[in-house]
Design a protein around this motif. Structure first.
Motif, PDB file in Angstrom:
ATOM      1  N   GLY A  22      63.010  33.958  52.515  1.00  0.00           N
ATOM      2  CA  GLY A  22      63.845  33.970  53.623  1.00  0.00           C
ATOM      3  C   GLY A  22      64.126  35.391  53.674  1.00  0.00           C
ATOM      4  N   ILE A  23      64.493  35.936  52.604  1.00  0.00           N
ATOM      5  CA  ILE A  23      64.428  37.595  52.842  1.00  0.00           C
ATOM      6  C   ILE A  23      63.409  38.319  53.351  1.00  0.00           C
ATOM      7  CG2 ILE A  23      65.000  39.703  51.330  1.00  0.00           C
ATOM      8  CD1 ILE A  23      66.660  37.711  49.497  1.00  0.00           C
ATOM      9  N   LEU A  24      62.087  38.026  52.640  1.00  0.00           N
ATOM     10  CA  LEU A  24      61.022  38.695  53.027  1.00  0.00           C
ATOM     11  C   LEU A  24      60.599  38.693  54.538  1.00  0.00           C
ATOM     12  CD1 LEU A  24      59.044  40.371  51.350  1.00  0.00           C
ATOM     13  CD2 LEU A  24      57.603  38.355  51.106  1.00  0.00           C
ATOM     14  N   HIS A  25      60.697  37.266  54.766  1.00  0.00           N
ATOM     15  CA  HIS A  25      60.070  36.990  56.409  1.00  0.00           C
ATOM     16  C   HIS A  25      61.377  37.182  57.257  1.00  0.00           C
ATOM     17  CE1 HIS A  25      56.927  34.377  53.904  1.00  0.00           C
ATOM     18  NE2 HIS A  25      56.681  35.658  53.887  1.00  0.00           N
ATOM     19  N   ASP A  26      62.278  36.123  57.224  1.00  0.00           N
ATOM     20  CA  ASP A  26      63.332  36.115  58.143  1.00  0.00           C
ATOM     21  C   ASP A  26      64.289  37.392  58.321  1.00  0.00           C
ATOM     22  OD1 ASP A  26      62.603  33.572  58.352  1.00  0.00           O
ATOM     23  OD2 ASP A  26      63.895  32.524  57.090  1.00  0.00           O
ATOM     24  N   ASP A  27      64.922  38.055  57.001  1.00  0.00           N
ATOM     25  CA  ASP A  27      65.741  39.060  56.959  1.00  0.00           C
ATOM     26  C   ASP A  27      64.992  40.207  57.327  1.00  0.00           C
ATOM     27  OD1 ASP A  27      67.671  37.322  56.385  1.00  0.00           O
ATOM     28  OD2 ASP A  27      67.634  37.582  54.477  1.00  0.00           O
ATOM     29  N   LEU A  28      63.861  40.525  56.734  1.00  0.00           N
ATOM     30  CA  LEU A  28      63.358  41.976  56.700  1.00  0.00           C
ATOM     31  C   LEU A  28      61.815  41.904  57.572  1.00  0.00           C
ATOM     32  CD1 LEU A  28      63.712  43.053  52.874  1.00  0.00           C
ATOM     33  CD2 LEU A  28      65.403  43.430  54.834  1.00  0.00           C
ATOM     34  N   GLY A  29      61.532  40.822  58.025  1.00  0.00           N
ATOM     35  CA  GLY A  29      60.375  40.814  59.002  1.00  0.00           C
ATOM     36  C   GLY A  29      58.861  40.972  58.406  1.00  0.00           C
ATOM     37  N   TYR A  30      58.765  40.826  57.051  1.00  0.00           N
ATOM     38  CA  TYR A  30      57.503  41.083  56.416  1.00  0.00           C
ATOM     39  C   TYR A  30      56.771  39.493  56.565  1.00  0.00           C
ATOM     40  CZ  TYR A  30      58.987  45.410  54.541  1.00  0.00           C
ATOM     41  OH  TYR A  30      59.168  46.740  54.346  1.00  0.00           O
ATOM     42  N   ARG A  31      56.575  39.033  57.963  1.00  0.00           N
ATOM     43  CA  ARG A  31      55.956  37.886  58.189  1.00  0.00           C
ATOM     44  C   ARG A  31      54.586  37.703  57.718  1.00  0.00           C
ATOM     45  NH1 ARG A  31      58.026  35.487  63.530  1.00  0.00           N
ATOM     46  NH2 ARG A  31      60.148  36.710  63.661  1.00  0.00           N
ATOM     47  N   ASP A  32      53.972  38.848  57.761  1.00  0.00           N
ATOM     48  CA  ASP A  32      52.424  38.628  57.364  1.00  0.00           C
ATOM     49  C   ASP A  32      52.122  38.656  55.843  1.00  0.00           C
ATOM     50  OD1 ASP A  32      53.529  41.307  57.131  1.00  0.00           O
ATOM     51  OD2 ASP A  32      51.642  42.349  57.367  1.00  0.00           O
ATOM     52  N   VAL A  33      53.303  38.613  55.002  1.00  0.00           N
ATOM     53  CA  VAL A  33      53.114  38.746  53.644  1.00  0.00           C
ATOM     54  C   VAL A  33      53.276  37.352  53.192  1.00  0.00           C
ATOM     55  CG1 VAL A  33      54.052  39.505  51.356  1.00  0.00           C
ATOM     56  CG2 VAL A  33      54.144  41.064  53.416  1.00  0.00           C
ATOM     57  N   VAL A  34      52.170  36.822  52.389  1.00  0.00           N
ATOM     58  CA  VAL A  34      52.381  35.483  51.948  1.00  0.00           C
ATOM     59  C   VAL A  34      52.688  35.374  50.422  1.00  0.00           C
ATOM     60  CG1 VAL A  34      51.054  33.134  51.901  1.00  0.00           C
ATOM     61  CG2 VAL A  34      50.698  34.686  53.877  1.00  0.00           C
ATOM     62  N   VAL A  35      53.673  34.633  50.195  1.00  0.00           N
ATOM     63  CA  VAL A  35      54.029  34.465  48.775  1.00  0.00           C
ATOM     64  C   VAL A  35      53.374  32.972  48.459  1.00  0.00           C
ATOM     65  CG1 VAL A  35      55.922  34.733  46.886  1.00  0.00           C
ATOM     66  CG2 VAL A  35      55.908  35.857  49.018  1.00  0.00           C
ATOM     67  N   PRO A  36      52.458  32.851  47.866  1.00  0.00           N
ATOM     68  CA  PRO A  36      51.958  31.467  47.541  1.00  0.00           C
ATOM     69  C   PRO A  36      52.601  30.547  46.720  1.00  0.00           C
ATOM     70  CG  PRO A  36      50.669  32.750  46.439  1.00  0.00           C
ATOM     71  CD  PRO A  36      51.464  33.898  47.088  1.00  0.00           C
ATOM     72  N   ASP A  37      52.602  29.321  46.869  1.00  0.00           N
ATOM     73  CA  ASP A  37      53.367  28.414  46.006  1.00  0.00           C
ATOM     74  C   ASP A  37      53.341  28.667  44.352  1.00  0.00           C
ATOM     75  OD1 ASP A  37      54.672  27.275  48.026  1.00  0.00           O
ATOM     76  OD2 ASP A  37      53.441  25.500  48.268  1.00  0.00           O
ATOM     77  N   GLU A  38      51.841  28.936  44.212  1.00  0.00           N
ATOM     78  CA  GLU A  38      51.574  29.293  42.751  1.00  0.00           C
ATOM     79  C   GLU A  38      52.310  30.165  42.129  1.00  0.00           C
ATOM     80  OE1 GLU A  38      47.146  30.135  44.320  1.00  0.00           O
ATOM     81  OE2 GLU A  38      47.468  30.653  42.058  1.00  0.00           O
ATOM     82  N   ALA A  39      52.834  31.393  42.762  1.00  0.00           N
ATOM     83  CA  ALA A  39      53.514  32.580  42.276  1.00  0.00           C
ATOM     84  C   ALA A  39      54.722  32.012  41.818  1.00  0.00           C
ATOM     85  CB  ALA A  39      53.656  33.555  43.443  1.00  0.00           C
ATOM     86  N   PHE A  40      55.215  31.047  42.374  1.00  0.00           N
ATOM     87  CA  PHE A  40      56.600  30.412  41.790  1.00  0.00           C
ATOM     88  C   PHE A  40      56.251  29.532  40.717  1.00  0.00           C
ATOM     89  CE2 PHE A  40      57.380  31.907  46.236  1.00  0.00           C
ATOM     90  CZ  PHE A  40      58.552  32.482  45.854  1.00  0.00           C
ATOM     91  N   GLY A  41      55.264  28.682  40.911  1.00  0.00           N
ATOM     92  CA  GLY A  41      54.704  27.472  39.965  1.00  0.00           C
ATOM     93  C   GLY A  41      54.711  28.118  38.527  1.00  0.00           C
ATOM     94  N   THR A  89      63.092  44.245  38.567  1.00  0.00           N
ATOM     95  CA  THR A  89      62.201  43.194  38.312  1.00  0.00           C
ATOM     96  C   THR A  89      60.878  43.766  38.117  1.00  0.00           C
ATOM     97  OG1 THR A  89      61.831  42.637  40.600  1.00  0.00           O
ATOM     98  CG2 THR A  89      63.545  41.511  39.496  1.00  0.00           C
ATOM     99  N   ASN A  90      59.764  42.768  37.837  1.00  0.00           N
ATOM    100  CA  ASN A  90      58.405  43.054  38.129  1.00  0.00           C
ATOM    101  C   ASN A  90      58.065  42.940  39.473  1.00  0.00           C
ATOM    102  OD1 ASN A  90      56.892  43.145  35.709  1.00  0.00           O
ATOM    103  ND2 ASN A  90      57.137  40.839  35.218  1.00  0.00           N
ATOM    104  N   THR A  91      56.752  43.503  39.740  1.00  0.00           N
ATOM    105  CA  THR A  91      56.475  43.206  41.307  1.00  0.00           C
ATOM    106  C   THR A  91      56.354  41.667  41.521  1.00  0.00           C
ATOM    107  OG1 THR A  91      54.284  43.197  40.296  1.00  0.00           O
ATOM    108  CG2 THR A  91      55.102  45.266  41.280  1.00  0.00           C
ATOM    109  N   LEU A  92      56.158  41.376  42.903  1.00  0.00           N
ATOM    110  CA  LEU A  92      56.265  40.039  43.381  1.00  0.00           C
ATOM    111  C   LEU A  92      54.528  39.968  43.629  1.00  0.00           C
ATOM    112  CD1 LEU A  92      57.659  37.600  44.415  1.00  0.00           C
ATOM    113  CD2 LEU A  92      57.469  38.661  46.632  1.00  0.00           C
ATOM    114  N   GLU A  93      54.170  38.801  43.114  1.00  0.00           N
ATOM    115  CA  GLU A  93      52.600  38.238  43.488  1.00  0.00           C
ATOM    116  C   GLU A  93      52.691  37.685  44.805  1.00  0.00           C
ATOM    117  OE1 GLU A  93      50.027  36.275  40.355  1.00  0.00           O
ATOM    118  OE2 GLU A  93      52.027  35.320  40.205  1.00  0.00           O
ATOM    119  N   VAL A  94      51.506  38.431  45.634  1.00  0.00           N
ATOM    120  CA  VAL A  94      51.646  37.860  47.079  1.00  0.00           C
ATOM    121  C   VAL A  94      49.990  37.803  47.320  1.00  0.00           C
ATOM    122  CG1 VAL A  94      53.587  38.802  47.791  1.00  0.00           C
ATOM    123  CG2 VAL A  94      51.552  40.326  47.997  1.00  0.00           C
TER     124      VAL A  94
END
Ligand code: SF4
Length: 668
Positions: free
Chosen positions: A82-101, A132-137
Motif C-alpha cells: 500500500g505504501i509502496l504502490h498506492d501512497d508513493l507510486g512505485y507501482r513498477d516495484v514488485v514485492v513477491p509473496d515469497e519475500a514475506f513468506g 530496517t534491512n533492505t526490502l527484497e523485490v
C-alpha cells in the motif's frame, strides 16, 4: 565476540608501538572492552527460532545489550505494498509473496520480542530493534545478472515503510521498545527520527554521495535548527509532541505516528518526483571526475550549466546569457520547453531536488538584450529546409562559420513543431522570434511559405546556386492506429489539433475528447483541449500502461492530473465506433501486467480477454508519434534507415545524396 569484550591482546602491541613515538601513550587508560552492546543483523529469510536463540545467547551468555535488525516485511504485505504502490507510486516495484513468506511475521514477532525484552530485563540489560534491512523485490534492473531473482530496495521508499513499521511497533509496545533507525536516513529526516525517540540514527549510503562525510555537518545543522530553543534531545522530543516533559515514550510515539503519516504523503519520497532512470552517466570515471558536471553530459547541446549558473549566482545575468548562447543556438526556446535531461542527473538530487536549470535559463533569457545587426557572411551558399529549432541551430552554426544561409519554411512563421504546435501556455508567442533575432543579425535570410516538395524540390535549390542543403524538416506526419474509420469526422492528428489551437482557429471538439498517447505531445493535446473547453469537456488520455510508465515529462503529467484530466490506464484501442461518418466512441481492451518485462526492464502489458469497454467520444486525437515526409528529393534516392527516416552520417550529418545533410527528427 571474545576479542570485542577483551581486546587486551590486540591493544598491547599497538600501545607499545605508539609509545615508541610518544611515551605518554603508555599512561593513557584505554578501555579494553570495545563495546557493551551488539546489533544482530539478520539475513533475509533467517528463521525466527534462530533469531531468538542468537539474541538470548548474546544477552545471557555474553552479557551484551542487544539490538536485532528487522526486515521491513514485518509490516505485512498489505501495508508494505500500500505504501509502496498506492501512497508513493512505485507501482513498477514488485514485492513477491515469497519475500514475506520466509520472513518473520508481525504476529510471531511480537511474542518473540516481548520474550527477549524479558530476558534482557532479567539480565539487567537492554534489548531493542534496529529498523530496517533492505526490502527484497523482484530483480528488474540490469545491475545484478538475470540469474538473480531478487534485488534489494533502500532509500526513499524504504524510509516510509520502515518509519511506519516503527510506528506500529511503538503502538504495540506503547513506546517501550527501544529502537534504532537506519532506513533512508538523510540530513532532512534525521531530526524527525530523533524526535520520534530513535536511540540511534545511523546513516550509511547517504555519505557515499556527493560531499561524503562533509554531509554530516548538515545533519547537525538541521537538527540544531529543528530543536529551536530545546536544550537537549529529551526536551526536543517533548516540545515536538506538545506534551509535558516527562513521559518520553508517549511523546516520542506521538511524534513518530505523525511523521509516519507524513511520509506516506511526502512529495520528496514519491517516485513521480524524481526521474532516476538516467541518474548515472556512461562517462568513464576520471581522476578529477567532479570537474565534469553530469548536467553537461545529460544535455543534448553540452551546455556549460555550471558556468551559467555561477554567473546567475553572482547576479551577472548578461554574462549568463553570453555563456548560454555560446553552446546553445536556441536558448530562449529551450528555457521554456527543453526536456531538461540535465536535471535528473544534477548532483543536488543527492540532497533534495535538482537545481531548476531550465527555469533559470528561461529567467536569464527573459533578460536578454536583443542583438544588434551583425556581420554580412560571404562564404558558400547553404539552404536550410525547416525553421524549427534544428533549422535555426544549423543556420546559426553555419552563419557563425561564415556561410551564407537561407532558410525555407513551409509555414508563415518559424519554430517548426515547437513554434507551431506547443501550446502558448508553455511557449508564449515571441519566444521563437527571440532566438530567430540572433540568426537574422548574422545575415540569415528566411523565406516563409516555401514548402519543400510543394513549392520547390532539390534540383531547384541546386539551380539557385546552393552548394549544400541541410534538411531539418522534423517529422510532421502523424502516425495512425491502423483501425478502420480513422478518416472519419472527429478523428484527428495531434499536430493538426495543436497547430490550429496555436494559430487561434481551434477545431471544434465537442465535450468528450480522447487522446491516445503518453508523451509530451499527448499531454499538450489533453491540456489544450481542456483549456479550449473552458474546463467543461471530459478529456481522457487513453494509455495501454500505467501512469508511472508514461514517457512524458514528470512535470507535465503532474499538471495534467492537477487539472483533473482523466487517464484511462491499461486500455488498448480496439475499434472506432463510427456512425454516419462521425466518431461516436472508442472501444478499448483492458490490459494487465503479468510479471514479464521487456529488455529494458519495463513491464509488458497483456490483453485481458472479454474485457472490452467503450469510451464515448466526440473527438479522438492521435498523439502516438510522427513519420517524416520526404517528397522533395525528386527522384534522387536518399538512403533511409530501418525506421523510415533519413540515414545520415552520425559525425558529418551527410546523407547518401552528396551535398545534402540531415539532422533532428527527420533522422530520428
Ligand atoms: S535545459 Fe535543456 S538545453 Fe538547458 S542545460 Fe538542460 S538539457 Fe541543456
Amino acid at each position: 565476540l571474545d576479542q570485542a569484550q577483551d581486546g587486551t591482546e590486540f591493544l598491547a602491541p599497538l600501545v607499545e608501538l605508539a609509545a615508541r613515538h610518544e611515551p605518554a601513550v603508555a599512561d593513557i587508560d584505554i578501555p579494553v572492552r570495545l563495546s557493551d552492546s551488539v546489533t544482530l543483523s539478520t539475513m533475509h529469510g533467517c528463521p525466527p527460532g534462530e533469531i531468538g536463540k542468537i539474541c538470548r545467547y548474546l544477552l545471557e551468555e555474553r552479557g551484551l545489550h542487544t539490538f536485532v535488525k528487522c526486515n521491513p516485511t514485518l509490516l505485512g504485505p498489505e501495508r508494505v505494498r500500500g505504501i509502496l504502490h498506492d501512497d508513493l507510486g512505485y507501482r513498477d516495484v514488485v514485492v513477491p509473496d515469497e519475500a514475506f513468506g520466509h520472513d518473520l511475521e508481525y504476529a510471531d514477532a511480537v511474542p518473540l520480542l516481548q520474550g527477549l525484552r524479558k530476558t534482557a530485563e532479567d539480565c539487567g540489560l537492554e534489548f531493542g530493534v534496529k529498523l530496517t534491512n533492505t526490502l527484497e523485490v523482484e530483480n528488474t534492473r540490469t545491475v545484478f545478472g538475470p540469474a538473480e531473482k531478487m534485488m534489494y530496495l533502500s532509500g526513499r521508499p524504504l524510509h516510509a515503510i520502515s518509519v511506519n513499521l516503527a510506528s506500529e511497533l511503538a503502538k504495540t509496545f506503547e513506546g517501550r521498545l527501544p529502537m534504532s533507525f537506519c532506513a533512508g536516513v538523510d540530513c532532512f529526516n534525521a531530526p524527525a527520527m530523533l524526535a520520534a525517540g530513535m536511540q540511534t540514527v545511523t546513516s550509511c549510503t547517504d555519505l557515499l554521495k556527493t560531499g561524503g562525510y562533509l554531509r554530516m555537518l548538515q545533519y547537525l545543522e538541521n537538527t540544531r535548527a529543528a530543536m529551536g530553543a530545546a536544550p537537549d534531545i529529551e526536551a526536543f522530543i517533548a516540545e515536538s509532541a506538545g506534551t509535558a516533559f516527562g513521559d518520553r515514550a508517549a511523546s516520542a510515539r506521538i511524534n513518530l505516528a505523525r511523521y509516519a503519516a507524513e511520509t506516506r504523503e511526502d512529495r520528496l519520497l514519491r517516485k513521480q518526483t524524481f526521474h532516476t532512470s538516467s541518474s548515472k552517466t556512461a562517462r568513464e570515471l576520471g581522476l578529477f571526475d567532479c570537474i565534469e558536471a553530469p548536467c553537461t553530459d545529460g544535455c543534448a547541446v553540452d551546455q556549460d550549466v555550471p558556468q551559467y549558473m555561477q554567473a546567475v549566482r553572482q547576479g551577472d545575468f548578461a554574462r549568463a546569457v553570453e555563456i548560454t548562447q555560446k553552446d546553445n543556438p536556441v536558448p530562449a526556446m529551450l528555457g521554456r520547453v527543453c526536456d531538461h535531461l540535465c536535471e535528473p542527473v544534477c548532483v543536488r538530487t543527492h540532497l533534495d531536488e535538482p537545481l531548476a536549470i531550465r527555469h533559470i535559463k528561461r529567467f536569464i533569457m527573459e533578460r536578454e538584450k536583443r542583438p544588434a545587426a551583425g556581420s554580412e557572411p560571404n562564404g558558400p551558399k547553404v539552404a536550410v529546409i525547416g525553421a524549427g529549432p534544428g533549422g535555426i541551430a544549423a543556420a546559426y552554426e553555419l552563419a557563425t562559420a561564415g556561410f551564407r544561409v537561407e532558410i525555407f519554411e513551409q509555414h508563415p512563421y518559424a519554430g517548426g513543431m515547437v513554434g507551431g504546435a506547443i501550446p502558448t501556455y508553455r511557449l508564449p508567442v515571441g519566444v521563437v522570434e527571440q532566438d530567430l533575432a540572433r540568426i537574422e543579425a548574422l545575415g540569415v535570410k528566411i523565406h516563409y511559405d516555401r514548402a519543400a516538395g510543394r513549392d520547390f524540390r532539390l534540383p531547384d535549390l541546386r539551380r539557385e546556386g546552393f552548394d549544400s542543403v541541410a534538411v531539418l524538416v522534423g517529422a510532421q506526419l502523424g502516425k495512425k492506429l491502423g483501425l478502420e474509420g480513422e478518416d472519419a469526422e472527429g478523428v484527428m492528428d495531434a499536430l493538426h489539433f495543436l497547430r490550429r489551437a496555436r494559430e487561434r482557429r481551434p477545431v471544434a471538439t465537442g465535450k468528450r475528447i480522447g487522446i491516445i498517447g503518453a508523451g509530451d505531445t499527448a499531454m499538450d493535446c489533453a491540456r489544450t483541449a481542456w483549456r479550449l473547453s473552458g474546463g467543461e469537456a471530459r478529456v481522457s488520455v487513453i494509455y495501454r500502461r500505467t501512469i508511472d510508465q508514461m514517457p512524458a515529462d514528470r512535470e507535465e503529467v503532474a499538471c495534467l492530473l492537477e487539472e483533473g484530466i482523466e487517464v484511462v490506464e491499461m486500455a488498448k484501442p480496439q475499434e472506432l465506433r463510427i456512425t454516419d461518418g462521425r466518431l461516436e466512441g472508442l472501444v478499448c481492451r483492458r490490459m494487465e501486467y503479468c510479471g514479464d518485462r521487456d529488455a529494458s526492464g519495463r513491464k509488458v502489458p497483456h490483453e485481458i480477454p472479454d474485457s472490452d469497454f467503450e469510451v464515448p467520444l466526440d473527438t479522438l486525437i492521435l498523439a502516438i508519434s510522427q513519420h517524416a515526409v520526404l517528397d522533395f528529393f525528386d527522384g534522387e534516392a536518399v538512403t533511409l534507415n530501418d525506421w523510415g527516416y533519413i540515414a545520415a552520417d552520425p559525425v558529418t550529418f551527410e546523407t547518401s545524396v552528396p551535398g545534402v545533410y540531415a539532422g533532428g527528427d527527420v533522422v530520428n
